[in-house]
Design a protein around this motif. Structure first.
Motif, short mmCIF file in Angstrom:
data_model
loop_
_atom_site.label_atom_id
_atom_site.label_comp_id
_atom_site.label_asym_id
_atom_site.label_seq_id
_atom_site.Cartn_x
_atom_site.Cartn_y
_atom_site.Cartn_z
N ASP A 31 1.06 -0.97 -0.13
CA ASP A 31 -0.17 0.43 0.00
C ASP A 31 0.95 1.44 0.12
N GLU A 33 0.50 3.92 0.75
CA GLU A 33 -0.55 5.22 1.76
C GLU A 33 0.42 4.66 3.14
N THR A 34 0.42 3.44 3.55
CA THR A 34 0.93 2.56 4.65
C THR A 34 1.88 2.18 5.06
N GLY A 35 2.34 1.19 3.64
CA GLY A 35 3.47 1.03 3.89
C GLY A 35 3.64 -0.43 3.56
N LYS A 36 2.00 -0.61 3.69
CA LYS A 36 2.25 -2.13 4.03
C LYS A 36 1.38 -3.65 3.46
N THR A 37 2.11 -4.18 3.27
CA THR A 37 1.87 -5.40 2.47
C THR A 37 0.19 -5.27 2.62
N GLU A 38 -0.44 -5.42 1.38
CA GLU A 38 -1.66 -5.26 1.62
C GLU A 38 -2.26 -6.87 0.94
N ASN A 59 -6.17 -8.55 4.87
CA ASN A 59 -6.33 -7.71 5.55
C ASN A 59 -8.74 -8.46 5.30
#
Length: 142
Positions: A31, A33-38, A59
């Motif tokens: 992602d 915006e968040t830098g997290k794996t989506e 998620n």
């Protein structure tokens, strides 16, 4: 006997090494915006073309989402399991000539993908010419 075992180990090593230097395999979509794996995306080859399918959404809330903005055969279909990249042909060190869909907004873009290094896949989606678009970097799943 020892030569047979050595040969088998060597073949497995070469096979794994070739896969690591290929666009094919499992990739983490990050992602912006968040830098997290989506999501986890599987890039695969079929009839000498590259395709990509969403095989996992991290998620739990998003796992049941459908593509409400998509058109055609993707309209109101589950995002999990959706083929989002299709028809790319090998062109030197990149794969191009196909399309990618963004399930968040249903937009379809021309695109190309290219290995940046063994663990990073560069993906560029654009409208018209590649100057007008967005670049994402996916990380290889280890």
């Amino acid at each position: 006997m020892r030569k047979g075992i050595l040969y088998t180990v060597l073949c497995v090593f070469i096979s794994l090494s070739a896969e690591a230097q290929s666009i094919f395999g499992k990739w983490k979509s990050i992602d912006a915006e968040t830098g997290k794996t989506e999501a986890i995306i599987s890039v695969y080859k079929e009839n000498n073309k590259a395709y990509a399918k969403i095989i996992d959404i991290l998620n739990p809330v998003d796992r049941e989402k459908i593509c409400i903005y998509c058109k055609g055969n993707r309209k109101n279909k589950p995002i999990l399991g959706m083929i989002i990249l299709d028809g790319l042909k090998e062109n030197g060190d990149e794969w191009s000539g196909g399309k990618i869909v963004d399930p968040k907004n249903g937009n379809i873009y021309k695109c190309y993908i290219k290995l940046k290094d063994n663990t990073t896949l560069k993906l560029r989606g654009y409208i018209g010419i590649s100057l007008f678009g967005r670049t994402e970097y996916w990380k290889r799943v280890e």
